[in-house]
Design an enzyme around this catalytic site. Structure first.
Site, PDB file in Angstrom:
ATOM      1  N   ASP A  67       0.824  -1.216   0.000  1.00 40.78           N
ATOM      2  CA  ASP A  67       0.000   0.000   0.000  1.00 40.78           C
ATOM      3  C   ASP A  67       0.856   1.264   0.000  1.00 40.78           C
ATOM      4  O   ASP A  67       2.085   1.203   0.150  1.00 40.78           O
ATOM      5  CB  ASP A  67      -0.958  -0.008   1.201  1.00 40.78           C
ATOM      6  CG  ASP A  67      -0.275  -0.400   2.511  1.00 40.78           C
ATOM      7  OD1 ASP A  67       0.968  -0.423   2.557  1.00 40.78           O
ATOM      8  OD2 ASP A  67      -0.978  -0.689   3.491  1.00 40.78           O
ATOM      9  N   GLU A 142      -9.691  -1.778   5.296  1.00 42.66           N
ATOM     10  CA  GLU A 142     -10.356  -1.483   6.560  1.00 42.66           C
ATOM     11  C   GLU A 142     -11.564  -2.411   6.761  1.00 42.66           C
ATOM     12  O   GLU A 142     -12.032  -3.039   5.795  1.00 42.66           O
ATOM     13  CB  GLU A 142     -10.815  -0.019   6.556  1.00 42.66           C
ATOM     14  CG  GLU A 142      -9.672   0.997   6.440  1.00 42.66           C
ATOM     15  CD  GLU A 142      -8.923   1.213   7.768  1.00 42.66           C
ATOM     16  OE1 GLU A 142      -8.924   0.307   8.627  1.00 42.66           O
ATOM     17  OE2 GLU A 142      -8.332   2.294   7.926  1.00 42.66           O
TER      18      GLU A 142
HETATM   19  C1  GLP Z   1      -0.591   0.617   8.529  1.00 41.76           C
HETATM   20  C2  GLP Z   1      -0.229  -0.214   7.306  1.00 41.76           C
HETATM   21  C3  GLP Z   1      -0.470  -1.676   7.552  1.00 41.76           C
HETATM   22  C4  GLP Z   1       0.190  -2.088   8.850  1.00 41.76           C
HETATM   23  C5  GLP Z   1      -0.440  -1.331   9.993  1.00 41.76           C
HETATM   24  C6  GLP Z   1       0.124  -1.707  11.346  1.00 41.76           C
HETATM   25  O1  GLP Z   1      -1.948   0.902   8.592  1.00 41.76           O
HETATM   26  N1  GLP Z   1      -0.933   0.188   6.131  1.00 41.76           N
HETATM   27  O2  GLP Z   1       0.040  -2.423   6.460  1.00 41.76           O
HETATM   28  O3  GLP Z   1       0.050  -3.448   9.041  1.00 41.76           O
HETATM   29  O4  GLP Z   1      -0.197   0.044   9.761  1.00 41.76           O
HETATM   30  O5  GLP Z   1       1.245  -0.952  11.625  1.00 41.76           O
HETATM   31  P1  GLP Z   1       2.243  -1.251  12.799  1.00 41.76           P
HETATM   32  O6  GLP Z   1       3.027  -2.444  12.364  1.00 41.76           O
HETATM   33  O7  GLP Z   1       3.102  -0.033  12.895  1.00 41.76           O
HETATM   34  O8  GLP Z   1       1.437  -1.509  14.009  1.00 41.76           O
END
Ligand code: GLP
Length: 240
Positions: A67, A142
């Site tokens: 993404d 989402e």
């Molecule tokens: C963002 C990304 C996701 C990721 C999520 C969790 O929203 N688009 O791909 O998994 O954050 O992030 P973190 O690993 O910092 O908790």
């Protein structure tokens, strides 16, 4: 679905690293599906160390990322292009031409989504690394995203904007939309490894592993994939 519970973040990273390393060793031309966020940083560090020890090479590896935010400059330290270069690509022998992310600066975002879906379907990830949102999102899919979705533009939920604001100067700087691989594009991967740590992921991990398979919890669809390993620390596993 296999679940590995580790003592801490370091051990989580190492276990996930071993899975990705084995894919690279078995196929030096592998396609890696990559994720951003704080969860996979340790795994990327371990891959860099293995490269530095001469155990693996990224020379012929190709990558597809999940993404990207809409509208951020590539030079912005919050863009996922920047994240990937800093945490992995610039530290190994990968050819940047073999790395792919959706283009959040594209003029025609719908056309960009169609291009990215075609690209991802054509490449097929040998392994897809995934983090987990505290609301059960995967990539930027989402809650409520159809399981058959392909790359699309998303309006981020308030909870994701809030979660991700810790990485920005203030919450107003968090982009309100993003491009994301769809759930079908993720499920098309041959192998999936999920990394999750910390108490704020405990609910999402529980619902992913033991909950009902529902579009209200995007990660719950992973129960249907034939080769998924969830690697999480004790805090994230607390409700299992
Ligand atoms: C963002 C990304 C996701 C990721 C999520 C969790 O929203 N688009 O791909 O998994 O954050 O992030 P973190 O690993 O910092 O908790």
């Amino acid at each position: 679905m296999k679940v590995i519970i580790t003592k801490n973040y370091e051990e989580m990273s190492e276990k996930a690293y071993e899975i990705v390393r084995d894919v690279i060793k078995a196929n030096p031309n592998a396609v890696l599906g990559l994720a951003t966020g704080s969860s996979p940083i340790g795994l990327y560090d371990d891959l860099v160390k293995a490269y530095e020890r001469g155990e693996i090479s990224f020379k012929n590896i190709r990558t597809v990322n999940l993404d990207e935010y809409v509208g951020l400059d590539y030079s912005s330290d919050q863009s996922y292009v920047y994240f990937m270069r800093k945490n992995l690509f610039e530290r190994v022998d990968i050819d940047l031409a073999n790395t792919n992310l959706p283009d959040g600066k594209a003029k025609d975002l719908e056309a960009e989504c169609a291009r990215y879906t075609k690209l991802v379907e054509g490449m097929q990830q040998d392994v897809q690394v995934l983090g987990l949102g505290s609301n059960g999102h995967i990539a930027f899919n989402e809650p409520g995203t159809p399981f058959d979705s392909t790359t699309h533009v998303v309006k981020l939920t308030e909870s994701t904007i809030k979660d991700n604001s810790r990485l920005f100067k203030n919450i107003d700087e968090v982009p309100r939309s993003a491009l994301t691989m769809g759930i079908a594009n993720i499920m098309n991967a041959k192998k999936i490894v999920v990394v999750a740590n910390g108490a704020n992921k405990a609910d999402a991990i529980y619902k992913t592993v033991k909950g009902e398979i529902t579009e209200a919890v995007p990660a719950s669809i992973l129960q249907k994939h034939p080769d998924v390993t969830i690697v999480c620390d004790e805090l994230a596993a607390a409700k299992l």
